[in-house]
Design an enzyme around this catalytic site. Sequence first.
Site, PDB file in Angstrom:
ATOM      1  CG  HIS A 312      -2.071   0.915   1.151  1.00  0.00           C
ATOM      2  ND1 HIS A 312      -1.984   2.256   1.435  1.00  0.00           N
ATOM      3  CD2 HIS A 312      -3.346   0.685   0.761  1.00  0.00           C
ATOM      4  CE1 HIS A 312      -3.164   2.808   1.241  1.00  0.00           C
ATOM      5  NE2 HIS A 312      -4.014   1.883   0.823  1.00  0.00           N
ATOM      6  CG  ASP A 370      -8.529  -4.185  -2.553  1.00  0.00           C
ATOM      7  OD1 ASP A 370      -9.730  -4.041  -2.273  1.00  0.00           O
ATOM      8  OD2 ASP A 370      -7.823  -3.283  -3.011  1.00  0.00           O
TER       9      ASP A 370
HETATM   10  N1  CMC Z   1       3.961  -7.737  -4.907  1.00  0.00           N
HETATM   11  C1  CMC Z   1       5.300  -7.778  -5.119  1.00  0.00           C
HETATM   12  N2  CMC Z   1       6.116  -6.720  -4.970  1.00  0.00           N
HETATM   13  C2  CMC Z   1       5.553  -5.576  -4.585  1.00  0.00           C
HETATM   14  C3  CMC Z   1       4.163  -5.451  -4.335  1.00  0.00           C
HETATM   15  C4  CMC Z   1       3.373  -6.595  -4.509  1.00  0.00           C
HETATM   16  N3  CMC Z   1       2.046  -6.546  -4.280  1.00  0.00           N
HETATM   17  N4  CMC Z   1       3.874  -4.179  -3.973  1.00  0.00           N
HETATM   18  C5  CMC Z   1       5.047  -3.518  -3.979  1.00  0.00           C
HETATM   19  N5  CMC Z   1       6.062  -4.360  -4.346  1.00  0.00           N
HETATM   20  C6  CMC Z   1       7.482  -4.029  -4.399  1.00  0.00           C
HETATM   21  C7  CMC Z   1       7.842  -3.227  -5.638  1.00  0.00           C
HETATM   22  O1  CMC Z   1       8.245  -4.068  -6.699  1.00  0.00           O
HETATM   23  C8  CMC Z   1       8.965  -2.361  -5.119  1.00  0.00           C
HETATM   24  O2  CMC Z   1      10.118  -3.139  -5.056  1.00  0.00           O
HETATM   25  P1  CMC Z   1      11.605  -2.479  -5.318  1.00  0.00           P
HETATM   26  O3  CMC Z   1      11.773  -1.464  -4.212  1.00  0.00           O
HETATM   27  O4  CMC Z   1      12.550  -3.616  -5.258  1.00  0.00           O
HETATM   28  O5  CMC Z   1      11.528  -1.847  -6.685  1.00  0.00           O
HETATM   29  C9  CMC Z   1       8.558  -2.035  -3.696  1.00  0.00           C
HETATM   30  O6  CMC Z   1       7.740  -3.157  -3.290  1.00  0.00           O
HETATM   31  C10 CMC Z   1       7.761  -0.738  -3.541  1.00  0.00           C
HETATM   32  O7  CMC Z   1       6.657  -0.789  -4.449  1.00  0.00           O
HETATM   33  P2  CMC Z   1       6.007   0.490  -5.169  1.00  0.00           P
HETATM   34  O8  CMC Z   1       5.245   0.004  -6.356  1.00  0.00           O
HETATM   35  O9  CMC Z   1       7.071   1.519  -5.383  1.00  0.00           O
HETATM   36  O10 CMC Z   1       5.034   1.006  -4.027  1.00  0.00           O
HETATM   37  P3  CMC Z   1       3.813   1.995  -4.228  1.00  0.00           P
HETATM   38  O11 CMC Z   1       3.594   2.631  -2.913  1.00  0.00           O
HETATM   39  O12 CMC Z   1       4.018   2.880  -5.400  1.00  0.00           O
HETATM   40  O13 CMC Z   1       2.630   0.998  -4.597  1.00  0.00           O
HETATM   41  C11 CMC Z   1       0.745  -0.412  -4.533  1.00  0.00           C
HETATM   42  C12 CMC Z   1       1.609   0.618  -3.774  1.00  0.00           C
HETATM   43  C13 CMC Z   1      -0.523  -0.680  -3.714  1.00  0.00           C
HETATM   44  C14 CMC Z   1       0.333   0.146  -5.901  1.00  0.00           C
HETATM   45  C15 CMC Z   1       1.565  -1.709  -4.697  1.00  0.00           C
HETATM   46  O14 CMC Z   1       1.958  -2.214  -3.440  1.00  0.00           O
HETATM   47  C16 CMC Z   1       0.816  -2.772  -5.500  1.00  0.00           C
HETATM   48  O15 CMC Z   1       0.871  -2.777  -6.717  1.00  0.00           O
HETATM   49  N6  CMC Z   1       0.090  -3.711  -4.791  1.00  0.00           N
HETATM   50  C17 CMC Z   1      -0.710  -4.686  -5.462  1.00  0.00           C
HETATM   51  C18 CMC Z   1      -2.037  -4.079  -5.895  1.00  0.00           C
HETATM   52  C19 CMC Z   1      -2.991  -3.835  -4.741  1.00  0.00           C
HETATM   53  O16 CMC Z   1      -3.205  -4.726  -3.917  1.00  0.00           O
HETATM   54  N7  CMC Z   1      -3.599  -2.661  -4.694  1.00  0.00           N
HETATM   55  C20 CMC Z   1      -4.596  -2.306  -3.681  1.00  0.00           C
HETATM   56  C21 CMC Z   1      -4.158  -1.184  -2.810  1.00  0.00           C
HETATM   57  S1  CMC Z   1      -5.250  -0.977  -1.400  1.00  0.00           S
HETATM   58  C22 CMC Z   1      -6.676  -0.252  -2.051  1.00  0.00           C
HETATM   59  C23 CMC Z   1      -7.043   1.082  -1.448  1.00  0.00           C
HETATM   60  O17 CMC Z   1      -6.708   1.389  -0.290  1.00  0.00           O
HETATM   61  O18 CMC Z   1      -7.705   1.856  -2.170  1.00  0.00           O
END
Ligand code: CMC
Length: 436
Positions: A312, A370
């Site tokens: 998240h 989720d």
């Molecule tokens: N599975 C594997 N790796 C992950 C995941 C995941 N679900 N989420 C983040 N990472 C890794 C990512 O590859 C990165 O690694 P590195 O630092 O080595 O490059 C690191 O963790 C940080 O990730 P980010 O994408 O920079 O983090 P963010 O804050 O931009 O993204 C997120 C947050 C929710 C988009 C992401 O965690 C994700 O794609 N999760 C899966 C989709 C999901 O479940 N979304 C629902 C969010 S909750 C709904 C709401 O509250 O509205």
Amino acid sequence: MTTDHKAILSFTDGTPSVEFPMLKGTTGPDVIDIRKLYAQTGKFTYDTGFLSTASCDSTITYIDGDKGQLLYRGYPIEQLAVNCSFLEVCYLLYYGELPPESEFKEFEQLVIHHTMVHEQMQFAMRGFRRDSHPMAILTSLVGSMAAFYPDSLDINSPEQQDISFVRLIAKMPTMVAMSYKYSIGQPYIYPKNSLDYASNFMHMMFATPCEEYTPNPVLVRAMDRIFTLHADHEQNASTSTVRLCGSSGTSPFSAIAAGVACLWGPAHGGANQACLEMLEQIQAEGGLAKVGEFMERVKDKNSGARLMGFGHRVYKNFDPRAKLMQETCREVLDELGLGNDPIFKLAMALEKIALEDDYFVQRKLYPNVDFYSGIVQRALGIPTSMFTCIFALARTIGWVAQWKEMITDPEYKIGRPRQLYTGHPERAVHGKRSRA
Ligand code: CMC
């Protein structure tokens, strides 16, 4: 709100340094008030994605991502989910306090008596193809409310604000159920005023003219909890969309239709569908035996796969909603005799591995809301294509409370971000074009 501290910004381009006030909220990080930056220096800040920018002040919802804390009007989500109904939470989010017993009955009756939509709405529906995505239909239906209730354009009238709030939370379940019934070719089911909010929604979703729907208290409570857990989440993308759209003074229905449109995106409201589809795919590929292999894929940057329902932007700890959702998931599956549901078992196994795996631990990736909500909704009989509509129904209260807070703020201004222009400098059109 202003503290004794200042932030001082100095420049290496000869611009004299400037001092900014520091603001303190009730809780959470201090904020540097840069509103006079442009007037004093002729410069803007650059913050795509709002990574370090507070776009407003708000008294509604607070999240501490490191602690895994979510408060609505100061109350922890864990206490609200267990002790209050969704309609009480709606009252709390909109008015700022939990309703006294005597006022709640009156409020509940008011909402119940606004659940029917204008009969013309079903003719608007007929213009859509039957296979239209329900979120596409819902966006239009919410926007069309501005046509049915033109008085709502008087956004500065407290009476109009309140009646728009009641209409929105009362009619949203009806419109969501209509979009579902339309997509499966069944007649719409009218709301039943003898039922509570969540039971009424389930009745409109699952009854038919030939068959009554008998509400099951465990399942109704689960539906109500899904609504409460999704009710507000401070300045997320769809809420910020509602605020920006509403800041022009447009009707609340138009602003909230913009929020519905934003929510539809897979990076926001679409993740629960993606999570359930991921679990179903692992199950189809071999289930528990394939979990290890899938986790390796997720950790491999080149695979493009993610563990959906994990991670998240704000929570760097357990999403408190995920714990509550897991509890609800167990209750619903037990009630339906699905305690051995292979998808639930798969989700538990994935969660256990992820919570112990260095990759997830180091990146502070925990289950989000989720991870379990898709399993619950599927058990309740809701098809995946409707998941985001359910989220929109629940989030409507957050959107309307935030809209009201904005337009009643004496300092409110139309939202107008600035930009870093990287296009052509001024250039001339040489000679006359052929069609001029
Ligand atoms: N599975 C594997 N790796 C992950 C995941 C995941 N679900 N989420 C983040 N990472 C890794 C990512 O590859 C990165 O690694 P590195 O630092 O080595 O490059 C690191 O963790 C940080 O990730 P980010 O994408 O920079 O983090 P963010 O804050 O931009 O993204 C997120 C947050 C929710 C988009 C992401 O965690 C994700 O794609 N999760 C899966 C989709 C999901 O479940 N979304 C629902 C969010 S909750 C709904 C709401 O509250 O509205």
